[in-house]
Write a protein that holds these residues in place. Sequence first.
Motif, PDB file in Angstrom:
ATOM      1  N   LEU A  50       7.603 -10.026  33.453  1.00 45.02           N
ATOM      2  CA  LEU A  50       8.722  -9.092  33.337  1.00 45.02           C
ATOM      3  C   LEU A  50       8.703  -8.089  34.486  1.00 45.02           C
ATOM      4  O   LEU A  50       7.655  -7.779  35.046  1.00 45.02           O
ATOM      5  CB  LEU A  50       8.651  -8.373  31.983  1.00 45.02           C
ATOM      6  N   GLN A  51       9.888  -7.593  34.775  1.00 42.22           N
ATOM      7  CA  GLN A  51      10.022  -6.636  35.863  1.00 42.22           C
ATOM      8  C   GLN A  51       9.339  -5.318  35.507  1.00 42.22           C
ATOM      9  O   GLN A  51       9.612  -4.715  34.479  1.00 42.22           O
ATOM     10  CB  GLN A  51      11.511  -6.381  36.164  1.00 42.22           C
ATOM     11  N   GLY A  52       8.415  -4.884  36.347  1.00 42.92           N
ATOM     12  CA  GLY A  52       7.733  -3.616  36.141  1.00 42.92           C
ATOM     13  C   GLY A  52       6.519  -3.687  35.262  1.00 42.92           C
ATOM     14  O   GLY A  52       5.829  -2.670  35.097  1.00 42.92           O
ATOM     15  N   ALA A  53       6.217  -4.836  34.683  1.00 37.61           N
ATOM     16  CA  ALA A  53       5.046  -4.948  33.810  1.00 37.61           C
ATOM     17  C   ALA A  53       3.789  -5.086  34.655  1.00 37.61           C
ATOM     18  O   ALA A  53       3.781  -5.803  35.664  1.00 37.61           O
ATOM     19  CB  ALA A  53       5.186  -6.146  32.884  1.00 37.61           C
ATOM     20  N   PRO A  54       2.689  -4.431  34.292  1.00 36.84           N
ATOM     21  CA  PRO A  54       1.449  -4.569  35.056  1.00 36.84           C
ATOM     22  C   PRO A  54       0.810  -5.931  34.824  1.00 36.84           C
ATOM     23  O   PRO A  54       1.138  -6.664  33.880  1.00 36.84           O
ATOM     24  CB  PRO A  54       0.585  -3.429  34.533  1.00 36.84           C
ATOM     25  N   GLU A  55      -0.106  -6.274  35.667  1.00 36.40           N
ATOM     26  CA  GLU A  55      -0.817  -7.554  35.562  1.00 36.40           C
ATOM     27  C   GLU A  55      -1.814  -7.495  34.407  1.00 36.40           C
ATOM     28  O   GLU A  55      -2.615  -6.564  34.298  1.00 36.40           O
ATOM     29  CB  GLU A  55      -1.554  -7.849  36.873  1.00 36.40           C
ATOM     30  N   VAL A  56      -1.758  -8.490  33.574  1.00 40.35           N
ATOM     31  CA  VAL A  56      -2.653  -8.556  32.426  1.00 40.35           C
ATOM     32  C   VAL A  56      -3.932  -9.273  32.843  1.00 40.35           C
ATOM     33  O   VAL A  56      -3.913 -10.427  33.272  1.00 40.35           O
ATOM     34  CB  VAL A  56      -1.988  -9.279  31.236  1.00 40.35           C
ATOM     35  N   LEU A  57      -5.054  -8.578  32.719  1.00 42.11           N
ATOM     36  CA  LEU A  57      -6.351  -9.151  33.062  1.00 42.11           C
ATOM     37  C   LEU A  57      -7.027  -9.816  31.871  1.00 42.11           C
ATOM     38  O   LEU A  57      -7.609 -10.895  31.989  1.00 42.11           O
ATOM     39  CB  LEU A  57      -7.269  -8.068  33.638  1.00 42.11           C
ATOM     40  N   ALA A  58      -6.993  -9.170  30.737  1.00 40.40           N
ATOM     41  CA  ALA A  58      -7.601  -9.705  29.517  1.00 40.40           C
ATOM     42  C   ALA A  58      -6.918  -9.056  28.328  1.00 40.40           C
ATOM     43  O   ALA A  58      -6.342  -7.965  28.431  1.00 40.40           O
ATOM     44  CB  ALA A  58      -9.106  -9.440  29.471  1.00 40.40           C
ATOM     45  N   THR A  59      -6.987  -9.734  27.215  1.00 34.36           N
ATOM     46  CA  THR A  59      -6.328  -9.225  26.015  1.00 34.36           C
ATOM     47  C   THR A  59      -7.007  -9.782  24.776  1.00 34.36           C
ATOM     48  O   THR A  59      -7.699 -10.808  24.830  1.00 34.36           O
ATOM     49  CB  THR A  59      -4.843  -9.613  26.001  1.00 34.36           C
ATOM     50  N   GLU A  60      -6.821  -9.090  23.694  1.00 36.13           N
ATOM     51  CA  GLU A  60      -7.267  -9.519  22.372  1.00 36.13           C
ATOM     52  C   GLU A  60      -6.108  -9.306  21.426  1.00 36.13           C
ATOM     53  O   GLU A  60      -5.620  -8.180  21.255  1.00 36.13           O
ATOM     54  CB  GLU A  60      -8.490  -8.723  21.926  1.00 36.13           C
ATOM     55  N   LEU A  61      -5.628 -10.383  20.805  1.00 40.67           N
ATOM     56  CA  LEU A  61      -4.424 -10.329  19.977  1.00 40.67           C
ATOM     57  C   LEU A  61      -4.754 -10.509  18.506  1.00 40.67           C
ATOM     58  O   LEU A  61      -3.970 -11.088  17.764  1.00 40.67           O
ATOM     59  CB  LEU A  61      -3.428 -11.414  20.441  1.00 40.67           C
ATOM     60  N   GLY A  62      -5.863 -10.002  18.069  1.00 40.12           N
ATOM     61  CA  GLY A  62      -6.242 -10.114  16.667  1.00 40.12           C
ATOM     62  C   GLY A  62      -5.703  -8.964  15.833  1.00 40.12           C
ATOM     63  O   GLY A  62      -4.683  -8.346  16.159  1.00 40.12           O
ATOM     64  N   PRO A  63      -6.364  -8.642  14.721  1.00 42.98           N
ATOM     65  CA  PRO A  63      -5.917  -7.532  13.869  1.00 42.98           C
ATOM     66  C   PRO A  63      -5.948  -6.187  14.567  1.00 42.98           C
ATOM     67  O   PRO A  63      -5.196  -5.286  14.197  1.00 42.98           O
ATOM     68  CB  PRO A  63      -6.893  -7.577  12.684  1.00 42.98           C
TER      69      PRO A  63
END
Length: 255
Positions: free
Chosen positions: A90-103
């Motif tokens: 997306l325009q203007g979104a920073p670069e995602v290095l790592a993420t956790e999508l749990g609770p």
Amino acid sequence: MANVASPLQYGDPPRLGPFLVQARLHSAPAGFVYLGQASNGRAVSLAVLTRGAALDAAARDRFVTAIREAAPSGVRGWLGRAARGRAAVLQGAPEVLATELGPAPWVAVPYAAGGTGAEWFLEPVMVGGTLIGQAHGPDFVPYWLTDRAPALPGPPRGRRPLTETRRRVLMALLALCLLLLLVLVILLLLFVGRQDSEPMPRPLPPTVFVPTPPPSPVSPEPQQPSPSPSPSPSRTGDGTPGPSPGDESGEGSPL
């Protein structure tokens, strides 16, 4: 947005995944932004929801959706969850290095002083009363705004190896065998002690049985006849008997 680092406060996480949390950069109604450091020394910006927002399914879904839309398809989470987002960033979104999508989701992006950081993903979490057009009437306030503690991910739940379970079963069986052996020893001691406490009966004297012969019948001895008593002389005459009176004839009688 200018972010000024402030010291960590009570309840802030010391680590998020592989990143070491060093300071607090930003505090928003929906979450917190921290300054972290990767294992290679790279500075990162970390965004974490508040505990109240993480417990709200709708707020958590808006945060996770913003991360998935901004992250390329090749980014993977700390626990191996693939970020299934769009290929285009997306325009203007920073670069995602790592993420956790749990609770308790969180996201890490490169840190740039004075630039856009991880707070970009916290903006979609808060929504107003009207999404299209002008607002009419009072706005609403989310019920979870009072819970301001950071939502921290719990420790990873790893499956215990089977050897640990087998070892515990063997230890339990060994303890049960020892308990049964102890019970048998106690019962044996009680039984032996009861026998020792009882007085031993006195032995009877030996009896010698000598048979006696049956009694034989004894015949009575014959009694001897007792001698008859001799006639005693009369008081008036001498010992010679004379003729009895009335006896007229006899020898030596006078003529």
